[in-house]
Scaffold this motif. Sequence first.
Motif, PDB file in Angstrom:
ATOM      1  N   ILE A  28     -25.746  14.082   9.567  1.00 46.93           N
ATOM      2  CA  ILE A  28     -24.848  13.736  10.680  1.00 46.93           C
ATOM      3  C   ILE A  28     -23.812  14.826  10.884  1.00 46.93           C
ATOM      4  N   SER A  29     -23.288  15.357   9.782  1.00 49.43           N
ATOM      5  CA  SER A  29     -22.293  16.431   9.859  1.00 49.43           C
ATOM      6  C   SER A  29     -22.870  17.664  10.552  1.00 49.43           C
TER       7      SER A  29
ATOM      8  N   LEU B 299     -23.379  16.347  14.502  1.00 50.85           N
ATOM      9  CA  LEU B 299     -22.218  15.921  15.286  1.00 50.85           C
ATOM     10  C   LEU B 299     -20.926  16.606  14.877  1.00 50.85           C
TER      11      LEU B 299
ATOM     12  N   GLY C 256     -17.451  17.180  12.933  1.00 46.64           N
ATOM     13  CA  GLY C 256     -16.424  16.241  12.486  1.00 46.64           C
ATOM     14  C   GLY C 256     -15.747  16.708  11.221  1.00 46.64           C
TER      15      GLY C 256
ATOM     16  N   ALA D 224     -13.156  12.057   9.434  1.00 45.69           N
ATOM     17  CA  ALA D 224     -14.063  11.399  10.387  1.00 45.69           C
ATOM     18  C   ALA D 224     -15.403  11.082   9.737  1.00 45.69           C
ATOM     19  N   LEU D 225     -15.896  11.963   8.875  1.00 47.98           N
ATOM     20  CA  LEU D 225     -17.159  11.712   8.188  1.00 47.98           C
ATOM     21  C   LEU D 225     -17.024  10.567   7.186  1.00 47.98           C
TER      22      LEU D 225
ATOM     23  N   VAL E 137     -17.599   7.152   8.653  1.00 54.88           N
ATOM     24  CA  VAL E 137     -18.971   6.719   8.940  1.00 54.88           C
ATOM     25  C   VAL E 137     -19.341   5.543   8.048  1.00 54.88           C
TER      26      VAL E 137
ATOM     27  N   ASN F  88     -20.987  11.896  19.691  1.00 57.54           N
ATOM     28  CA  ASN F  88     -20.071  12.628  18.806  1.00 57.54           C
ATOM     29  C   ASN F  88     -19.641  11.719  17.668  1.00 57.54           C
ATOM     30  N   ILE F  89     -18.924  12.304  16.710  1.00 57.88           N
ATOM     31  CA  ILE F  89     -18.580  11.579  15.480  1.00 57.88           C
ATOM     32  C   ILE F  89     -17.591  10.450  15.756  1.00 57.88           C
TER      33      ILE F  89
ATOM     34  N   LEU G  97     -19.512   7.525  17.072  1.00 58.37           N
ATOM     35  CA  LEU G  97     -20.291   6.982  15.958  1.00 58.37           C
ATOM     36  C   LEU G  97     -19.420   6.095  15.072  1.00 58.37           C
ATOM     37  N   ASP G  98     -18.224   6.564  14.740  1.00 58.68           N
ATOM     38  CA  ASP G  98     -17.323   5.782  13.884  1.00 58.68           C
ATOM     39  C   ASP G  98     -16.928   4.468  14.554  1.00 58.68           C
TER      40      ASP G  98
END
Length: 515
Positions: A43-44, A47, A49, A53-54, A57, A104-105, A108-109
């Motif tokens: 994901i990193s 997207l 982040g 932010a990661l 997730v 984007n991250i 997603l979050d």
Amino acid sequence: MDKTFQDSRRGLPTRLIVLFAICCSSAVMPLTFTGPAVAIPAISRTLGGDPVALNWVTNAFMLTFGSTLMAFGALADFFGRKRIYVLGLVAFTVFSAALAFAPNIIVLDCLRALQGLGAAAAFSAGMASLAQEFEGTAQMRAFSVVGASFGVGLAFGPIASGAMIDALGWPSIFGLVVALALLALSIGIPFLRETRNPDAAGLDWMGAITFTLALTLFTYGVLRGPAIGWSDLTVAGPLIGSALLMIGFYFVERSTKHPMLDLTLFRYPRFVGVQLLAAAPAYAFVVLLVLLPVRFVGIEGMNEIAAGQLMMALSGPLLVLPIAAGVLTRWLAPATVCSGGLLVSAAGLFWLSQTPVGSSPSVLTIPLLMIGVGISLPWGLMDGLAVSVVPKERAGMATGIFSTTRVAGEGVALAIVTAVLSALTKSHLPSALGPSSAEIAQRLVTGDLAGAQTLVPPGTSIGLVLDYSDAFSSLLWILTVITLITATVVLVSLRNVTSDPDNALGEEDVEISSI
């Protein structure tokens, strides 16, 4: 017990079909946080982040899931358990499908947080519905089967997610979740029956709001602290606000006629012991389900399939041993089985602390297996103990509190352990790195080794992997000590609890219950 259940007992085949539907939806929950844990490095790369932010997730889902279980349980009692179950599962399915297309991250979050709300509604209402289908020992066996379905999700989640990421990319992991949720819906809608508690008073809104906000602010502050410093106003402010909200929650629950959390249950010493037991897997097991895939894929360079296969050693024992734990109670007290399992986990954690980053899978397998075996023993008994240490008429509330302690504790433990690992990593980095050491540590913790290396000044020779390895070993030492302490407290506080729910309360608990 609801009057609707007392008046009409359904046939066993129908009740078993309902059990299967609840098991399907329950197996989805562990897939929902083990899958993204394996996918974080991928994901990193897609997207981007920053490290905070990661981290969200995983934490966004666990936060909303854990903090709203009791609230949705109350709503299910009031509006109807089937209704809340179906609505929650539909919402969960929609948000899970949307996650595969997150641009984007940040999106997603946010979707992960909404996914957690749907999961909480489906899980709490599903468990409440199941309680209306079975009673007595059959009910305890049914809940044990649901617990085993969690084990299936935990055991196969990493390897299934790893295979799908490797073949189809990280968005595909949410397709598996959607498929299981749709299966649960297709069975649950025709076979679940609507039940509600005629005495339910609706939702304790002030309690729900203060509890959820307190956990949100705490998680936010803990995740930001390692990056910008604990004295920063944007970190200290949320942490202070969280403490004030928890105090407010306590007084709200004391003064509310129909509280979300019945504080009088904490008069039972054994109930307090069970809550500690519920939290034990969070820091002895669940945090590793997130941290180890990040380490294996992001730092050690394994592919997702190899990481998933190695994680099977950790989670695989949950497929069998929770049932074996129930058999052991024929000869051993539940407290002995639970504390013994925690001791085995502590030994595995200590052994793992002696295996540096880069060790071969064959070296890692035995300590991972020990941790999984050890945690599987209390895992198979916890749900039954949660009910058995309080009077029968309070079993519903006790189950809700226990589930909240377990799930919310996992989210809190993950936030704290991630922050501790970041701080330990920073402390092992050379001081010559200066202010950049905090960001380097954060990137290492989220598995972004390449990003961390770009922050090292040119011409500087620093062993980032070695420093991370030393920090990870220090963290495992801390988790070992905490698990040993928990094993001791559980043995003492639950020493007289039997596996017979009719005789679970000790004399001091009976005396307290009469106050």
